[in-house]
Design an enzyme around this catalytic site. Sequence first.
Site, mmCIF file in Angstrom:
data_model
loop_
_atom_site.group_PDB
_atom_site.id
_atom_site.type_symbol
_atom_site.label_atom_id
_atom_site.label_comp_id
_atom_site.label_asym_id
_atom_site.label_seq_id
_atom_site.Cartn_x
_atom_site.Cartn_y
_atom_site.Cartn_z
ATOM 1 N N ASP A 164 -13.107 -5.779 -2.072
ATOM 2 C CA ASP A 164 -14.032 -6.912 -1.911
ATOM 3 C C ASP A 164 -15.325 -6.418 -1.282
ATOM 4 O O ASP A 164 -15.422 -5.271 -0.872
ATOM 5 C CB ASP A 164 -13.406 -8.013 -1.047
ATOM 6 C CG ASP A 164 -13.038 -7.496 0.335
ATOM 7 O OD1 ASP A 164 -11.887 -7.098 0.529
ATOM 8 O OD2 ASP A 164 -13.921 -7.429 1.216
ATOM 9 N N MET A 188 -9.139 -2.550 8.941
ATOM 10 C CA MET A 188 -8.582 -2.985 10.217
ATOM 11 C C MET A 188 -7.681 -1.962 10.918
ATOM 12 O O MET A 188 -7.028 -2.307 11.899
ATOM 13 C CB MET A 188 -7.832 -4.314 10.008
ATOM 14 C CG MET A 188 -8.729 -5.384 9.408
ATOM 15 S SD MET A 188 -7.896 -6.921 8.973
ATOM 16 C CE MET A 188 -7.552 -7.605 10.586
ATOM 17 N N GLU A 235 0.809 -1.222 0.000
ATOM 18 C CA GLU A 235 0.000 0.000 0.000
ATOM 19 C C GLU A 235 0.845 1.278 0.000
ATOM 20 O O GLU A 235 0.347 2.343 -0.324
ATOM 21 C CB GLU A 235 -0.961 -0.002 1.205
ATOM 22 C CG GLU A 235 -2.075 -1.020 1.040
ATOM 23 C CD GLU A 235 -2.884 -1.250 2.324
ATOM 24 O OE1 GLU A 235 -4.052 -1.625 2.195
ATOM 25 O OE2 GLU A 235 -2.343 -1.096 3.427
ATOM 26 N N GLY A 239 -13.222 -3.545 2.592
ATOM 27 C CA GLY A 239 -14.380 -4.281 2.104
ATOM 28 C C GLY A 239 -15.595 -3.354 2.066
ATOM 29 O O GLY A 239 -15.825 -2.590 3.009
HETATM 30 N N1 ADE Z 1 -9.496 -5.008 4.002
HETATM 31 C C1 ADE Z 1 -9.907 -5.284 2.755
HETATM 32 N N2 ADE Z 1 -11.048 -5.995 2.783
HETATM 33 C C2 ADE Z 1 -11.355 -6.185 4.079
HETATM 34 C C3 ADE Z 1 -12.395 -6.859 4.753
HETATM 35 N N3 ADE Z 1 -13.350 -7.501 4.074
HETATM 36 N N4 ADE Z 1 -12.402 -6.852 6.103
HETATM 37 C C4 ADE Z 1 -11.429 -6.221 6.789
HETATM 38 N N5 ADE Z 1 -10.408 -5.578 6.202
HETATM 39 C C5 ADE Z 1 -10.364 -5.555 4.863
#
Ligand code: ADE
Length: 231
Positions: free
Chosen positions: A198, A174, A11, A77
């Site tokens: 995602d 996170m 990143e 996400g």
């Molecule tokens: N970073 C990218 N996708 C994530 C997800 N689904 N949950 C937590 N951190 C993420």
Amino acid sequence: MLGIIGAMSEEVASLKDRMDKVSIYRAAGMEFYQGSLLGRDVVIVRSGIGKVNAAICSQILADRYHVTGIINTGIAGSLRNEINIGDIVLSSDALQHDMDATGFGYPVGVIPQMDCSVFQGDERMIEAAKKCCGETIPEIGVHVGRVVSGDQFVSDKAKKAWLTETFGGYCTEMEGAAIAQAAYLNGIPFLIIRAISDKADDSAIVSYEEFEAKAIEHSVKLVMALVEKLD
Ligand code: ADE
């Protein structure tokens, strides 16, 4: 001096590559790259994953570099149907979804004995970032909304629904809210910039692996444009 934090080396790698006049300081298992990015004074650092790493990293940025702003770049996400893979979420605010003192009567997400549990993103940085998105990556959707953070990769549709319904989250990751809390405690404006990798549901792990690189590319592009714009 602007602090730029990414949780993973991917990143921040291409941002570091574009720096000049770099000096490196090592602390708490992290490498702080201080120097110039597009003519601006910056410190770029990979914090490591999770809220504890992110908070320690932010505190070092405050104490050693006296940063006047913190940008957190990375991926997340999506928690909403209209927020697609590749889109960008800018933090209107951020909170920790795994802060749970409900046993003592506090609503979930509320930090006991603190005056604030939802940390506001900096208006000026949000506006500047929105503008940069329109100018630099107009083909990508941009959303300003709540980032909900926890020490958990969310890949389950029931958990996703809970996060959306309980907190009104736009995306989950996170680190962001830990950086936001540290920034708040130190009086530093912050912005979380996350590109969606995602949908935080049962397809999340496969999707993450497929779209991680593309999503990182989007957030890096935006950070570069923003650094150029902010004074
Ligand atoms: N970073 C990218 N996708 C994530 C997800 N689904 N949950 C937590 N951190 C993420």
